[in-house]
Write a protein that holds these residues in place. Structure first.
Motif, PDB file in Angstrom:
ATOM      1  N   SER A 194      13.400  -1.713   4.518  1.00  0.00           N
ATOM      2  CA  SER A 194      12.742  -1.902   5.807  1.00  0.00           C
ATOM      3  C   SER A 194      11.383  -1.220   5.787  1.00  0.00           C
ATOM      4  CB  SER A 194      13.585  -1.314   6.948  1.00  0.00           C
ATOM      5  OG  SER A 194      14.775  -2.040   7.143  1.00  0.00           O
ATOM      6  N   VAL A 195      10.468  -1.706   6.608  1.00  0.00           N
ATOM      7  CA  VAL A 195       9.097  -1.185   6.619  1.00  0.00           C
ATOM      8  C   VAL A 195       9.046   0.072   7.497  1.00  0.00           C
ATOM      9  CG1 VAL A 195       6.660  -1.780   6.901  1.00  0.00           C
ATOM     10  CG2 VAL A 195       8.326  -3.569   6.379  1.00  0.00           C
ATOM     11  N   ASP A 198       5.734   1.909   8.876  1.00  0.00           N
ATOM     12  CA  ASP A 198       4.824   1.189   9.775  1.00  0.00           C
ATOM     13  C   ASP A 198       5.563   0.866  11.067  1.00  0.00           C
ATOM     14  OD1 ASP A 198       3.156  -0.510  11.133  1.00  0.00           O
ATOM     15  OD2 ASP A 198       2.735  -1.828   9.440  1.00  0.00           O
ATOM     16  N   PHE A 201       5.235  -2.686  12.577  1.00  0.00           N
ATOM     17  CA  PHE A 201       6.137  -3.702  12.058  1.00  0.00           C
ATOM     18  C   PHE A 201       7.559  -3.468  12.563  1.00  0.00           C
ATOM     19  CE2 PHE A 201       9.099  -5.770   9.319  1.00  0.00           C
ATOM     20  CZ  PHE A 201       8.505  -6.995   9.068  1.00  0.00           C
ATOM     21  N   ASP A 253       6.101   1.388   3.072  1.00  0.00           N
ATOM     22  CA  ASP A 253       5.119   0.512   3.705  1.00  0.00           C
ATOM     23  C   ASP A 253       5.459  -0.947   3.395  1.00  0.00           C
ATOM     24  OD1 ASP A 253       4.223  -0.010   1.106  1.00  0.00           O
ATOM     25  OD2 ASP A 253       2.397   1.182   1.311  1.00  0.00           O
ATOM     26  N   TYR A 254       4.645  -1.861   3.918  1.00  0.00           N
ATOM     27  CA  TYR A 254       4.966  -3.282   3.808  1.00  0.00           C
ATOM     28  C   TYR A 254       5.028  -3.768   2.353  1.00  0.00           C
ATOM     29  CZ  TYR A 254       5.126  -8.236   4.964  1.00  0.00           C
ATOM     30  OH  TYR A 254       5.518  -9.551   5.062  1.00  0.00           O
ATOM     31  N   THR A 257       8.060  -2.467   0.548  1.00  0.00           N
ATOM     32  CA  THR A 257       9.321  -3.061   0.997  1.00  0.00           C
ATOM     33  C   THR A 257       9.572  -4.389   0.291  1.00  0.00           C
ATOM     34  OG1 THR A 257       9.052  -2.026   3.163  1.00  0.00           O
ATOM     35  CG2 THR A 257      10.611  -3.834   3.021  1.00  0.00           C
ATOM     36  N   VAL A 258       8.543  -5.215   0.228  1.00  0.00           N
ATOM     37  CA  VAL A 258       8.672  -6.500  -0.473  1.00  0.00           C
ATOM     38  C   VAL A 258       8.986  -6.262  -1.949  1.00  0.00           C
ATOM     39  CG1 VAL A 258       7.485  -8.632  -1.135  1.00  0.00           C
ATOM     40  CG2 VAL A 258       7.145  -7.664   1.152  1.00  0.00           C
ATOM     41  N   ASN A 271      12.449  -8.762   7.115  1.00  0.00           N
ATOM     42  CA  ASN A 271      11.023  -9.096   7.059  1.00  0.00           C
ATOM     43  C   ASN A 271      10.798 -10.416   7.777  1.00  0.00           C
ATOM     44  OD1 ASN A 271       8.258  -9.060   6.308  1.00  0.00           O
ATOM     45  ND2 ASN A 271       8.759  -8.127   4.346  1.00  0.00           N
ATOM     46  N   GLU A 275       7.451 -14.505   4.514  1.00  0.00           N
ATOM     47  CA  GLU A 275       7.634 -14.135   3.111  1.00  0.00           C
ATOM     48  C   GLU A 275       8.458 -15.158   2.331  1.00  0.00           C
ATOM     49  OE1 GLU A 275       6.211 -12.051   1.293  1.00  0.00           O
ATOM     50  OE2 GLU A 275       5.223 -10.749   2.743  1.00  0.00           O
TER      51      GLU A 275
END
Length: 426
Positions: A194-195, A198, A201, A253-254, A257-258, A271, A275
């Motif tokens: 999870s982000v 941030d 988000f 951070d984003y 996370t990805v 997300n 994505e």
């Protein structure tokens, strides 16, 4: 005879000029904030539109920076009459835009010309672009958050149902137990990515969990009135618990996370649907495991998922009247792209135009078809000029979400501070 010949020739020239004028191509100046996978797809749709309307309408498109820079440029450009003919807009930002006088109404006559109507949209989507019974944008999509999952890891752990979706999606207890089971396998670094670095988000996840309790951020102009404070605290406490127990990634951070998910270090990830192209492309290249995406788990009382909509809006350019021909061209742009938005779905978004999502072609599109049912459970931002992407509400809540989700602040204390600061802004 000579005189009559001159008159006849003059008449022919006049007719020719009138014909040329009537058939003159309209150029529609377009601004958007779409980058990445959805930007690529929208550019293709613009190209397809131009090809289909060659000699009649041409879109002249520019992509600007997402977020505050985009909306600041729109505001200043409208004030001096230099905004585009059409632009993308987030539905969540419409209350502020209407207050600022930035948008033209999409009138009943406009909807009729476009061949679109309220019946073509989910109630929540239509309502999101409506202020005081007037519409100020044409929704293109809804883009909620979803749960991405690694089918290989969950399958090996015995955590997939017969239809290949995750088990434990029906309650907080069941989903937490699934996260714990994944942790115990030792196959991943984190069960859930999870982000958490941030708060802007994470608003999406937290607001979803509030909605699952029928919670409201704003009631009759007051933030977190009544038991809504407790409902926000419940949402924060659940997410903080997952982080504290190592079930969810910490201070991530984003991009990280990805990366956690795509490298297999996180078995699941919350997300946005945007994505999906990332996953599709990596899988085609043989660089990704078998994966899927589903609606968020029901942690509290019933399904609810935060969503926003990309929409088309017409700027209210100061001192610059739009001709009837130009407006007709703009309406054709909005209508054509709406009715041809099946390709837009390949960006992961759920097309807002109902006949597209009801089509056989869409129903075979995965994972979109699997999570498209969440349109029945969508919740949008409260209707206030303080809401919306990159808006003041996001900024205030973000300040307290990050330390709370990462175990550095008690949820009850965070909620007290959030309530005070939000109400102090009014």
């Amino acid at each position: 005879m000579f005189k009559n010949g001159i008159i006849a020739k003059t008449a022919l020239v006049a007719v020719a000029l009138m014909t040329t004028s009537a058939q003159a191509q309209e150029t529609v100046v377009w601004w958007d904030f779409l980058a990445g996978g959805d930007g690529v797809r929208m550019k293709q749709m613009i190209s397809d539109f131009n090809a289909a309307h060659e000699g009649q309408i041409s879109i002249d498109a520019t992509t600007l920076e997402w977020g505050v820079p985009f909306y600041a440029k729109v505001q200043t450009s409208v004030a001096v009459g230099e905004a585009p003919d059409i632009m993308t807009y987030h539905a969540s930002r419409i209350p502020l835009a209407v207050k600022q006088g930035l948008l033209q109404e999409i009138t009943p006559a406009d909807w009729k010309k476009m061949g679109l109507s309220k019946d073509d949209y989910a109630d929540a989507t239509w309502n999101a672009v409506t202020i005081d019974d007037k519409q100020y944008a044409v929704p293109i999509d809804t883009h909620p958050i979803v749960l991405y999952y690694n089918k290989d890891v969950l399958g090996e752990a015995g955590l997939l149902t017969e239809d290949g979706t995750p088990k434990g999606m029906g309650s907080r207890e069941d989903f937490t137990a699934m996260l714990q089971a994944l942790k115990e396998t030792g196959a991943v670094k984190f069960p859930l990515g999870s982000v958490t670095a941030d708060g802007n988000f994470m608003f999406r996840t937290i607001y979803s969990l509030m909605g699952q309790q029928d919670g409201e951020l704003m009631t009759d102009g007051e933030f977190l009135a009544g038991d809504n404070k407790k409902k926000l605290e419940n949402a924060l406490a659940t997410l903080a618990e997952w982080t504290n127990e190592g079930l969810q990634s910490t201070y991530t951070d984003y991009p990280a996370t990805v990366a956690l998910f795509t490298t297999g270090d996180a078995a699941m990830m919350i997300n946005g649907v945007w994505e999906v192209p990332t996953m599709v492309d990596l899988h085609k290249e043989g660089k990704l495991f078998e994966w899927g995406a589903v609606e968020l788990p029901v942690i509290f009382d019933h399904p609810a998922t935060y969503a926003d909509s990309h929409a088309f809006a017409i700027p209210a350019n100061k001192g610059k009247e739009m001709s009837a021909e130009k407006r007709d061209a703009v309406l054709e742009v909005m209508s054509w792209i709406s009715k041809n938005s099946l390709f837009w779905a390949t960006a992961g978004h759920i097309p807002a135009y109902g006949p597209v999502t009801a089509s056989d072609a869409y129903k075979t599109m995965e994972p979109n078809a699997t999570y498209s049912s969440l349109t029945e459970n969508m919740i949008f931002d409260p209707k206030t000029p303080l809401a919306g992407i990159a808006g003041p509400i996001f900024d205030v809540m973000s300040t307290y979400f990050v330390p709370t989700l990462n175990g550095e602040m008690e949820p009850a204390k965070a909620v007290d501070e959030i309530q005070y600061e939000l109400n102090d802004m009014q």
